[in-house]
Design an enzyme around this catalytic site. Structure first.
Site, mmCIF file in Angstrom:
data_model
loop_
_atom_site.group_PDB
_atom_site.id
_atom_site.type_symbol
_atom_site.label_atom_id
_atom_site.label_comp_id
_atom_site.label_asym_id
_atom_site.label_seq_id
_atom_site.Cartn_x
_atom_site.Cartn_y
_atom_site.Cartn_z
ATOM 1 N N LEU A 36 0.779 -1.373 0.044
ATOM 2 C CA LEU A 36 -0.010 0.047 0.027
ATOM 3 C C LEU A 36 0.790 1.359 0.028
ATOM 4 C CD1 LEU A 36 -2.840 -1.002 2.401
ATOM 5 C CD2 LEU A 36 -2.980 -1.096 -0.041
ATOM 6 N N GLU A 85 7.315 -0.423 -8.409
ATOM 7 C CA GLU A 85 7.182 1.051 -8.354
ATOM 8 C C GLU A 85 7.307 1.244 -9.882
ATOM 9 O OE1 GLU A 85 7.150 3.522 -6.515
ATOM 10 O OE2 GLU A 85 7.427 2.483 -4.606
ATOM 11 N N THR A 131 7.127 -5.249 -18.682
ATOM 12 C CA THR A 131 6.994 -4.288 -19.400
ATOM 13 C C THR A 131 7.447 -4.317 -20.646
ATOM 14 O OG1 THR A 131 7.128 -1.834 -19.559
ATOM 15 C CG2 THR A 131 8.625 -2.890 -18.041
ATOM 16 N N ASP A 132 7.112 -3.502 -21.806
ATOM 17 C CA ASP A 132 7.615 -3.431 -23.135
ATOM 18 C C ASP A 132 8.765 -2.760 -23.061
ATOM 19 O OD1 ASP A 132 6.272 -1.185 -22.840
ATOM 20 O OD2 ASP A 132 5.210 -1.345 -24.989
ATOM 21 N N GLU A 133 8.813 -1.717 -21.823
ATOM 22 C CA GLU A 133 10.158 -0.770 -21.703
ATOM 23 C C GLU A 133 11.234 -1.286 -21.510
ATOM 24 O OE1 GLU A 133 9.496 2.660 -19.678
ATOM 25 O OE2 GLU A 133 7.142 2.732 -20.041
ATOM 26 N N TYR A 157 13.429 3.187 -14.571
ATOM 27 C CA TYR A 157 12.372 2.164 -14.325
ATOM 28 C C TYR A 157 12.618 0.899 -15.159
ATOM 29 C CZ TYR A 157 7.775 -0.066 -15.445
ATOM 30 O OH TYR A 157 6.850 -0.918 -15.652
ATOM 31 N N ALA A 159 15.192 -0.140 -16.364
ATOM 32 C CA ALA A 159 16.435 -1.085 -16.196
ATOM 33 C C ALA A 159 15.968 -1.819 -15.063
ATOM 34 C CB ALA A 159 17.485 -0.076 -15.746
ATOM 35 N N LYS A 161 13.270 -3.120 -14.324
ATOM 36 C CA LYS A 161 12.399 -4.207 -14.836
ATOM 37 C C LYS A 161 13.147 -5.218 -15.586
ATOM 38 C CE LYS A 161 8.199 -4.610 -14.170
ATOM 39 N NZ LYS A 161 7.383 -5.176 -13.338
ATOM 40 N N ASN A 187 -0.954 0.246 -20.464
ATOM 41 C CA ASN A 187 -2.448 -0.071 -20.026
ATOM 42 C C ASN A 187 -3.297 1.298 -19.827
ATOM 43 O OD1 ASN A 187 -2.667 -3.269 -18.565
ATOM 44 N ND2 ASN A 187 -1.119 -2.324 -19.919
ATOM 45 N N PRO A 212 0.082 19.094 -19.547
ATOM 46 C CA PRO A 212 1.642 19.019 -19.640
ATOM 47 C C PRO A 212 2.175 18.026 -20.795
ATOM 48 C CG PRO A 212 1.386 18.284 -17.560
ATOM 49 C CD PRO A 212 -0.075 18.432 -17.970
ATOM 50 N N ASP A 287 10.819 18.186 -21.985
ATOM 51 C CA ASP A 287 10.566 16.643 -22.249
ATOM 52 C C ASP A 287 11.058 15.822 -21.111
ATOM 53 O OD1 ASP A 287 9.800 14.560 -23.810
ATOM 54 O OD2 ASP A 287 11.275 14.802 -25.289
ATOM 55 N N GLY A 290 15.486 11.361 -21.364
ATOM 56 C CA GLY A 290 15.695 9.951 -21.984
ATOM 57 C C GLY A 290 14.291 9.634 -22.607
#
Ligand code: NAD
Ligand code: DAU
Length: 351
Positions: A36, A85, A131-133, A157, A159, A161, A187, A212, A287, A290
Protein backbone atom coordinates in the site's frame (compact mmCIF):
# COMPACT_ATOMS: atom_id res chain seq x y z
CA UNK A 1 -7.81 -25.84 -5.37
CA UNK A 2 -5.04 -23.37 -6.05
CA UNK A 3 -3.54 -20.89 -3.61
CA UNK A 4 -2.32 -17.91 -5.54
CA UNK A 5 -0.24 -15.05 -4.23
CA UNK A 6 -0.89 -11.87 -6.22
CA UNK A 7 1.58 -9.11 -5.38
CA UNK A 8 0.65 -5.48 -6.02
CA UNK A 9 -3.04 -6.41 -6.13
CA UNK A 10 -4.11 -3.04 -4.69
CA UNK A 11 -2.57 -1.16 -7.64
CA UNK A 12 -4.01 -0.41 -11.05
CA UNK A 13 -3.48 -3.62 -13.06
CA UNK A 14 -3.23 -5.79 -9.95
CA UNK A 15 -6.72 -4.84 -8.78
CA UNK A 16 -8.20 -5.89 -12.14
CA UNK A 17 -6.32 -9.19 -11.97
CA UNK A 18 -7.44 -9.84 -8.38
CA UNK A 19 -11.07 -9.06 -9.28
CA UNK A 20 -10.96 -11.38 -12.30
CA UNK A 21 -9.41 -14.29 -10.39
CA UNK A 22 -11.59 -13.93 -7.26
CA UNK A 23 -14.80 -13.85 -9.32
CA UNK A 24 -13.85 -16.40 -11.96
CA UNK A 25 -12.25 -19.01 -9.69
CA UNK A 26 -14.32 -19.41 -6.51
CA UNK A 27 -12.37 -22.57 -5.65
CA UNK A 28 -9.00 -20.77 -5.66
CA UNK A 29 -7.72 -18.89 -2.64
CA UNK A 30 -6.40 -15.50 -3.77
CA UNK A 31 -3.93 -13.85 -1.40
CA UNK A 32 -3.32 -10.23 -2.32
CA UNK A 33 -0.02 -8.98 -0.89
CA UNK A 34 0.57 -5.26 -1.14
CA UNK A 35 2.62 -2.68 0.73
CA UNK A 36 0.00 0.00 0.00
CA UNK A 37 2.41 2.63 -1.26
CA UNK A 38 0.94 5.86 -2.66
CA UNK A 39 -0.14 3.74 -5.69
CA UNK A 40 -1.91 1.00 -3.74
CA UNK A 41 -5.47 1.54 -2.66
CA UNK A 42 -7.89 -0.95 -1.12
CA UNK A 43 -10.78 1.18 -2.42
CA UNK A 44 -9.97 -0.46 -5.77
CA UNK A 45 -11.19 -3.79 -4.42
CA UNK A 46 -14.27 -2.86 -2.37
CA UNK A 47 -16.45 -5.20 -4.45
CA UNK A 48 -14.43 -8.34 -3.66
CA UNK A 49 -13.03 -7.62 -0.19
CA UNK A 50 -15.64 -9.77 1.61
CA UNK A 51 -15.44 -12.79 -0.68
CA UNK A 52 -14.55 -16.00 1.13
CA UNK A 53 -11.79 -16.92 -1.36
CA UNK A 54 -9.95 -13.59 -0.91
CA UNK A 55 -7.40 -12.50 1.69
CA UNK A 56 -5.48 -9.23 1.85
CA UNK A 57 -2.07 -9.00 3.52
CA UNK A 58 -0.21 -5.72 3.95
CA UNK A 59 3.48 -6.52 3.45
CA UNK A 60 6.60 -5.49 1.56
CA UNK A 61 7.93 -7.89 -1.09
CA UNK A 62 11.44 -6.98 0.07
CA UNK A 63 10.74 -8.46 3.52
CA UNK A 64 12.08 -11.98 2.94
CA UNK A 65 11.05 -13.47 6.30
CA UNK A 66 7.48 -12.22 6.13
CA UNK A 67 7.09 -13.51 2.57
CA UNK A 68 8.55 -16.87 3.59
CA UNK A 69 6.13 -17.29 6.47
CA UNK A 70 3.17 -16.26 4.29
CA UNK A 71 4.19 -18.78 1.63
CA UNK A 72 4.25 -21.51 4.27
CA UNK A 73 1.07 -20.40 6.02
CA UNK A 74 -1.01 -20.30 2.82
CA UNK A 75 0.85 -23.13 1.02
CA UNK A 76 1.22 -20.95 -2.06
CA UNK A 77 1.48 -22.79 -5.36
CA UNK A 78 1.25 -19.92 -7.82
CA UNK A 79 2.61 -16.38 -7.85
CA UNK A 80 1.38 -13.53 -10.01
CA UNK A 81 3.99 -10.87 -9.38
CA UNK A 82 2.84 -7.34 -10.21
CA UNK A 83 4.11 -5.30 -7.24
CA UNK A 84 6.50 -2.64 -8.47
CA UNK A 85 7.30 1.02 -8.57
CA UNK A 86 5.76 1.76 -11.96
CA UNK A 87 6.11 5.43 -12.88
CA UNK A 88 9.01 6.46 -15.16
CA UNK A 89 9.11 10.11 -13.98
CA UNK A 90 9.47 9.00 -10.36
CA UNK A 91 12.28 6.63 -11.33
CA UNK A 92 14.20 9.56 -12.81
CA UNK A 93 13.98 11.39 -9.50
CA UNK A 94 14.54 8.41 -7.20
CA UNK A 95 16.15 5.37 -8.87
CA UNK A 96 17.08 3.70 -5.56
CA UNK A 97 13.48 2.94 -4.60
CA UNK A 98 13.00 1.35 -8.02
CA UNK A 99 16.07 -0.87 -7.64
CA UNK A 100 14.98 -1.80 -4.12
CA UNK A 101 11.39 -2.78 -4.91
CA UNK A 102 11.64 -3.97 -8.50
CA UNK A 103 14.96 -5.79 -8.33
CA UNK A 104 15.51 -6.75 -4.68
CA UNK A 105 11.80 -7.33 -4.06
CA UNK A 106 11.54 -9.65 -7.06
CA UNK A 107 14.70 -11.45 -5.97
CA UNK A 108 13.33 -11.99 -2.49
CA UNK A 109 10.08 -13.47 -3.90
CA UNK A 110 12.04 -15.75 -6.23
CA UNK A 111 14.23 -16.98 -3.41
CA UNK A 112 11.20 -17.75 -1.23
CA UNK A 113 9.47 -19.60 -4.09
CA UNK A 114 12.64 -21.61 -4.75
CA UNK A 115 13.06 -22.55 -1.07
CA UNK A 116 9.43 -23.53 -0.62
CA UNK A 117 8.93 -25.39 -3.91
CA UNK A 118 12.36 -27.05 -4.25
CA UNK A 119 11.99 -30.77 -4.91
CA UNK A 120 8.41 -30.39 -6.10
CA UNK A 121 8.07 -27.89 -8.91
CA UNK A 122 5.06 -29.72 -10.37
CA UNK A 123 1.94 -27.53 -10.73
CA UNK A 124 3.84 -24.51 -9.46
CA UNK A 125 4.29 -21.26 -11.35
CA UNK A 126 6.07 -17.96 -10.77
CA UNK A 127 4.60 -15.47 -13.24
CA UNK A 128 6.35 -12.10 -13.61
CA UNK A 129 4.29 -9.26 -15.09
CA UNK A 130 6.73 -7.02 -16.94
CA UNK A 131 6.80 -4.21 -19.45
CA UNK A 132 7.65 -3.53 -23.09
CA UNK A 133 9.96 -0.73 -21.88
CA UNK A 134 12.73 -3.30 -21.31
CA UNK A 135 13.18 -3.44 -25.10
CA UNK A 136 14.17 0.23 -25.36
CA UNK A 137 12.87 2.50 -28.09
CA UNK A 138 11.77 2.00 -31.69
CA UNK A 139 12.11 4.47 -34.55
CA UNK A 140 9.19 5.50 -36.79
CA UNK A 141 9.91 2.62 -39.14
CA UNK A 142 7.01 0.25 -38.55
CA UNK A 143 9.10 -2.31 -36.62
CA UNK A 144 7.61 -3.95 -33.52
CA UNK A 145 9.03 -5.45 -30.33
CA UNK A 146 8.96 -9.24 -30.54
CA UNK A 147 9.93 -11.79 -27.89
CA UNK A 148 13.35 -11.95 -29.61
CA UNK A 149 14.08 -8.20 -29.38
CA UNK A 150 17.25 -7.56 -27.35
CA UNK A 151 16.83 -5.81 -24.02
CA UNK A 152 17.93 -2.16 -24.16
CA UNK A 153 16.34 -0.29 -21.24
CA UNK A 154 16.89 3.45 -20.91
CA UNK A 155 15.08 4.75 -17.83
CA UNK A 156 15.84 3.68 -14.26
CA UNK A 157 12.33 2.16 -14.24
CA UNK A 158 12.91 0.04 -17.34
CA UNK A 159 16.42 -0.87 -16.18
CA UNK A 160 14.95 -2.16 -12.91
CA UNK A 161 12.26 -4.16 -14.73
CA UNK A 162 14.84 -5.58 -17.17
CA UNK A 163 16.99 -6.60 -14.24
CA UNK A 164 14.07 -8.31 -12.52
CA UNK A 165 13.22 -10.17 -15.77
CA UNK A 166 16.83 -11.38 -15.93
CA UNK A 167 16.63 -12.66 -12.34
CA UNK A 168 13.40 -14.50 -13.12
CA UNK A 169 15.03 -16.22 -16.13
CA UNK A 170 18.18 -16.92 -14.10
CA UNK A 171 16.09 -18.76 -11.48
CA UNK A 172 14.54 -20.83 -14.25
CA UNK A 173 17.84 -21.63 -15.95
CA UNK A 174 19.83 -22.21 -12.74
CA UNK A 175 17.37 -23.85 -10.35
CA UNK A 176 14.60 -25.00 -12.69
CA UNK A 177 12.03 -22.70 -11.09
CA UNK A 178 8.88 -22.82 -13.26
CA UNK A 179 8.48 -19.27 -14.53
CA UNK A 180 6.74 -17.30 -17.22
CA UNK A 181 7.24 -13.62 -18.14
CA UNK A 182 4.99 -11.26 -20.03
CA UNK A 183 5.99 -7.86 -21.41
CA UNK A 184 3.01 -5.62 -21.93
CA UNK A 185 2.44 -2.22 -23.53
CA UNK A 186 0.74 0.84 -21.95
CA UNK A 187 -2.46 -0.01 -20.09
CA UNK A 188 -5.39 2.33 -19.56
CA UNK A 189 -8.72 2.05 -17.76
CA UNK A 190 -10.35 2.52 -14.34
CA UNK A 191 -8.26 2.75 -11.14
CA UNK A 192 -5.07 3.98 -12.82
CA UNK A 193 -3.21 6.42 -10.60
CA UNK A 194 -3.62 9.94 -12.00
CA UNK A 195 0.10 10.56 -12.45
CA UNK A 196 -0.06 8.53 -15.69
CA UNK A 197 -0.94 10.32 -18.93
CA UNK A 198 -4.60 9.39 -19.49
CA UNK A 199 -6.06 9.80 -15.97
CA UNK A 200 -3.83 12.82 -15.28
CA UNK A 201 -5.05 14.61 -18.39
CA UNK A 202 -8.71 13.89 -17.97
CA UNK A 203 -8.54 14.92 -14.33
CA UNK A 204 -6.78 18.16 -15.33
CA UNK A 205 -9.42 18.83 -18.00
CA UNK A 206 -12.09 18.40 -15.34
CA UNK A 207 -10.29 20.93 -13.14
CA UNK A 208 -9.33 23.24 -16.04
CA UNK A 209 -5.64 22.80 -15.20
CA UNK A 210 -2.80 22.83 -17.80
CA UNK A 211 -2.15 19.61 -19.74
CA UNK A 212 1.66 19.18 -19.66
CA UNK A 213 2.73 17.58 -22.96
CA UNK A 214 6.35 16.45 -22.84
CA UNK A 215 8.50 17.72 -25.71
CA UNK A 216 6.48 18.06 -28.90
CA UNK A 217 4.05 15.27 -28.05
CA UNK A 218 5.45 13.13 -30.85
CA UNK A 219 6.33 10.04 -28.82
CA UNK A 220 4.28 6.96 -29.59
CA UNK A 221 2.78 4.41 -27.22
CA UNK A 222 0.73 1.25 -27.85
CA UNK A 223 -2.41 1.32 -25.67
CA UNK A 224 -4.30 -1.66 -24.26
CA UNK A 225 -7.45 -1.68 -22.12
CA UNK A 226 -6.52 -3.03 -18.70
CA UNK A 227 -9.19 -5.77 -18.62
CA UNK A 228 -7.76 -7.18 -21.86
CA UNK A 229 -4.38 -7.36 -20.12
CA UNK A 230 -5.97 -9.15 -17.15
CA UNK A 231 -7.59 -11.68 -19.53
CA UNK A 232 -4.22 -12.33 -21.15
CA UNK A 233 -2.64 -12.88 -17.73
CA UNK A 234 -5.38 -15.38 -16.81
CA UNK A 235 -4.83 -17.29 -20.07
CA UNK A 236 -1.05 -17.37 -19.78
CA UNK A 237 -1.16 -18.30 -16.10
CA UNK A 238 -3.19 -21.39 -16.99
CA UNK A 239 -1.89 -22.28 -20.45
CA UNK A 240 1.43 -20.50 -20.99
CA UNK A 241 4.56 -22.57 -21.64
CA UNK A 242 6.94 -22.76 -18.68
CA UNK A 243 10.13 -20.78 -19.29
CA UNK A 244 8.55 -18.74 -22.10
CA UNK A 245 8.03 -15.05 -22.64
CA UNK A 246 4.89 -13.57 -24.22
CA UNK A 247 4.44 -10.03 -25.48
CA UNK A 248 1.05 -8.43 -24.86
CA UNK A 249 -0.06 -5.33 -26.77
CA UNK A 250 -2.98 -3.62 -28.39
CA UNK A 251 -1.75 -3.19 -31.99
CA UNK A 252 -2.94 0.30 -31.15
CA UNK A 253 -0.24 2.94 -31.62
CA UNK A 254 -0.95 6.57 -30.85
CA UNK A 255 1.25 9.65 -31.03
CA UNK A 256 0.81 11.37 -27.63
CA UNK A 257 -0.55 14.60 -29.09
CA UNK A 258 -3.17 12.75 -31.15
CA UNK A 259 -4.19 10.64 -28.15
CA UNK A 260 -4.47 13.79 -26.04
CA UNK A 261 -6.82 15.33 -28.59
CA UNK A 262 -9.01 12.23 -28.42
CA UNK A 263 -9.08 12.44 -24.60
CA UNK A 264 -10.02 16.12 -24.84
CA UNK A 265 -12.76 15.41 -27.36
CA UNK A 266 -14.36 12.61 -25.34
CA UNK A 267 -14.03 14.43 -22.00
CA UNK A 268 -15.39 17.71 -23.36
CA UNK A 269 -18.33 15.84 -24.88
CA UNK A 270 -19.16 14.08 -21.61
CA UNK A 271 -18.73 17.30 -19.63
CA UNK A 272 -21.07 19.10 -22.02
CA UNK A 273 -18.35 21.51 -23.25
CA UNK A 274 -18.34 22.51 -26.89
CA UNK A 275 -15.90 20.46 -29.01
CA UNK A 276 -12.22 21.34 -28.56
CA UNK A 277 -12.77 23.73 -25.59
CA UNK A 278 -10.04 22.10 -23.52
CA UNK A 279 -7.42 22.16 -26.30
CA UNK A 280 -6.53 25.60 -24.89
CA UNK A 281 -5.17 23.77 -21.81
CA UNK A 282 -2.45 21.99 -23.83
CA UNK A 283 0.94 23.22 -22.58
CA UNK A 284 4.19 21.98 -24.11
CA UNK A 285 6.74 21.46 -21.32
CA UNK A 286 10.35 20.27 -21.01
CA UNK A 287 10.70 16.75 -22.34
CA UNK A 288 11.15 13.74 -20.07
CA UNK A 289 14.87 12.91 -19.75
CA UNK A 290 15.75 9.91 -21.94
CA UNK A 291 12.19 9.86 -23.31
CA UNK A 292 11.79 6.71 -25.44
CA UNK A 293 10.50 7.67 -28.89
CA UNK A 294 8.19 4.79 -29.72
CA UNK A 295 6.90 1.53 -28.21
CA UNK A 296 4.90 -0.99 -30.22
CA UNK A 297 4.29 -4.62 -29.44
CA UNK A 298 3.95 -7.61 -31.71
CA UNK A 299 1.63 -9.92 -29.76
CA UNK A 300 1.20 -12.48 -32.54
CA UNK A 301 2.83 -15.26 -30.53
CA UNK A 302 0.09 -14.93 -27.89
CA UNK A 303 -2.58 -14.75 -30.59
CA UNK A 304 -1.27 -17.75 -32.56
CA UNK A 305 -0.43 -20.01 -29.60
CA UNK A 306 -3.19 -19.18 -27.13
CA UNK A 307 -5.81 -17.38 -29.20
CA UNK A 308 -5.74 -14.07 -27.29
CA UNK A 309 -6.46 -10.72 -28.84
CA UNK A 310 -7.71 -7.40 -27.49
CA UNK A 311 -11.50 -7.42 -27.21
CA UNK A 312 -12.19 -3.71 -26.93
CA UNK A 313 -11.95 -1.13 -29.70
CA UNK A 314 -9.92 1.88 -28.56
CA UNK A 315 -12.77 4.40 -29.02
CA UNK A 316 -15.00 2.25 -26.80
CA UNK A 317 -12.25 1.75 -24.21
CA UNK A 318 -11.46 5.46 -23.97
CA UNK A 319 -15.10 6.45 -23.61
CA UNK A 320 -15.59 3.80 -20.91
CA UNK A 321 -12.49 5.07 -19.13
CA UNK A 322 -13.41 8.76 -19.24
CA UNK A 323 -16.94 7.94 -18.01
CA UNK A 324 -15.51 5.91 -15.12
CA UNK A 325 -13.25 8.76 -13.95
CA UNK A 326 -16.03 11.32 -14.26
CA UNK A 327 -18.39 9.04 -12.31
CA UNK A 328 -15.75 8.37 -9.66
CA UNK A 329 -14.45 11.83 -8.86
CA UNK A 330 -14.34 11.01 -5.16
CA UNK A 331 -11.85 8.22 -5.94
CA UNK A 332 -9.55 10.64 -7.80
CA UNK A 333 -9.89 13.35 -5.18
CA UNK A 334 -9.07 10.81 -2.50
CA UNK A 335 -5.92 9.43 -4.13
CA UNK A 336 -4.63 12.82 -5.25
CA UNK A 337 -4.99 14.62 -1.93
CA UNK A 338 -2.16 15.28 0.51
CA UNK A 339 1.25 13.88 -0.35
CA UNK A 340 0.53 13.40 -4.05
CA UNK A 341 -0.68 16.96 -4.47
CA UNK A 342 2.61 18.26 -3.07
CA UNK A 343 4.62 15.89 -5.31
CA UNK A 344 2.70 16.98 -8.42
CA UNK A 345 3.07 20.71 -7.71
CA UNK A 346 6.83 20.33 -7.22
CA UNK A 347 7.24 18.10 -10.28
CA UNK A 348 5.53 20.59 -12.57
CA UNK A 349 7.10 23.69 -11.03
CA UNK A 350 10.44 22.21 -12.11
CA UNK A 351 9.43 21.73 -15.76
P1 NAD B 1 0.80 0.57 -9.82
O1 NAD B 1 1.87 1.54 -9.50
O2 NAD B 1 -0.58 1.07 -10.10
O3 NAD B 1 0.66 -0.50 -8.64
C1 NAD B 1 1.77 -1.08 -8.03
C2 NAD B 1 1.31 -1.77 -6.76
O4 NAD B 1 2.45 -2.38 -6.14
C3 NAD B 1 0.70 -0.82 -5.73
O5 NAD B 1 -0.48 -1.37 -5.20
C4 NAD B 1 1.78 -0.71 -4.66
O6 NAD B 1 1.27 -0.47 -3.36
C5 NAD B 1 2.44 -2.09 -4.76
N1 NAD B 1 3.83 -2.08 -4.26
C6 NAD B 1 4.81 -1.20 -4.58
N2 NAD B 1 5.93 -1.51 -3.92
C7 NAD B 1 5.66 -2.62 -3.18
C8 NAD B 1 6.43 -3.42 -2.29
N3 NAD B 1 7.71 -3.13 -2.01
N4 NAD B 1 5.83 -4.49 -1.70
C9 NAD B 1 4.53 -4.80 -1.97
N5 NAD B 1 3.76 -4.05 -2.78
C10 NAD B 1 4.32 -2.98 -3.39
O7 NAD B 1 1.35 -0.29 -11.03
P2 NAD B 1 0.58 -0.90 -12.30
O8 NAD B 1 0.54 0.13 -13.36
O9 NAD B 1 -0.64 -1.57 -11.85
O10 NAD B 1 1.66 -1.99 -12.76
C11 NAD B 1 1.64 -3.30 -12.20
C12 NAD B 1 2.76 -4.10 -12.82
O11 NAD B 1 2.59 -4.18 -14.23
C13 NAD B 1 4.14 -3.51 -12.61
O12 NAD B 1 5.04 -4.55 -12.36
C14 NAD B 1 4.46 -2.79 -13.90
O13 NAD B 1 5.84 -2.76 -14.12
C15 NAD B 1 3.76 -3.70 -14.89
N6 NAD B 1 3.29 -3.04 -16.13
C16 NAD B 1 2.53 -1.90 -16.06
C17 NAD B 1 2.05 -1.35 -17.25
C18 NAD B 1 1.18 -0.12 -17.25
O14 NAD B 1 0.87 0.41 -18.32
N7 NAD B 1 0.73 0.38 -16.11
C19 NAD B 1 2.36 -1.94 -18.48
C20 NAD B 1 3.16 -3.10 -18.49
C21 NAD B 1 3.60 -3.64 -17.30
O1 DAU C 1 4.88 0.71 -21.82
C1 DAU C 1 4.48 0.19 -20.59
C2 DAU C 1 4.69 1.23 -19.52
O2 DAU C 1 3.70 2.23 -19.70
C3 DAU C 1 4.62 0.66 -18.10
O3 DAU C 1 5.65 -0.26 -17.91
C4 DAU C 1 4.72 1.79 -17.07
O4 DAU C 1 4.55 1.25 -15.77
C5 DAU C 1 3.63 2.80 -17.35
O5 DAU C 1 3.74 3.88 -16.45
C6 DAU C 1 3.71 3.29 -18.79
O6 DAU C 1 4.89 4.09 -18.98
P1 DAU C 1 4.89 5.45 -19.83
O7 DAU C 1 6.02 6.28 -19.41
O8 DAU C 1 4.75 5.16 -21.28
O9 DAU C 1 3.47 6.06 -19.32
P2 DAU C 1 3.05 7.56 -18.92
O10 DAU C 1 1.57 7.53 -18.75
O11 DAU C 1 3.87 8.12 -17.82
O12 DAU C 1 3.39 8.38 -20.24
C7 DAU C 1 2.80 8.07 -21.51
C8 DAU C 1 3.40 9.02 -22.54
O13 DAU C 1 2.92 10.36 -22.27
C9 DAU C 1 4.91 9.12 -22.49
O14 DAU C 1 5.41 9.30 -23.81
C10 DAU C 1 5.18 10.40 -21.68
C11 DAU C 1 3.99 11.27 -22.01
N1 DAU C 1 3.54 12.17 -20.92
C12 DAU C 1 3.30 11.62 -19.69
C13 DAU C 1 2.87 12.41 -18.64
C14 DAU C 1 2.63 11.80 -17.28
C15 DAU C 1 3.33 13.52 -21.17
O15 DAU C 1 3.51 14.02 -22.29
N2 DAU C 1 2.91 14.30 -20.12
C16 DAU C 1 2.68 13.81 -18.86
O16 DAU C 1 2.31 14.58 -17.95
Amino acid sequence: MKRILITGGAGFIGSHVVRLFVNKYPDYHIINLDKLTYAGNLENLKDVENKSNYTFVKADICDFNTILSLFKKYEIDGVLHLAAESHVDRSIKDPFTFAQTNVMGTLSLLQVAKECWQGNFENKLFYHISTDEVYGALQFDGTLFTEQTKYDPHSPYSASKASSDHFVRAFHDTYGLPVVITNCSNNYGPYQFPEKLIPLFLNNIRQKKPLPVYGKGENVRDWLYVEDHARAIDLIFHRGKIGDTYNIGGFNEWKNIDLIKVIIKVTDKLLGNSEGTSEALITFVTDRAGHDLRYAIDSNKLKNELGWQPSLQFEEGIEKTVRWYLDNQAWIDNVTSGEYERYYEQMYRNR
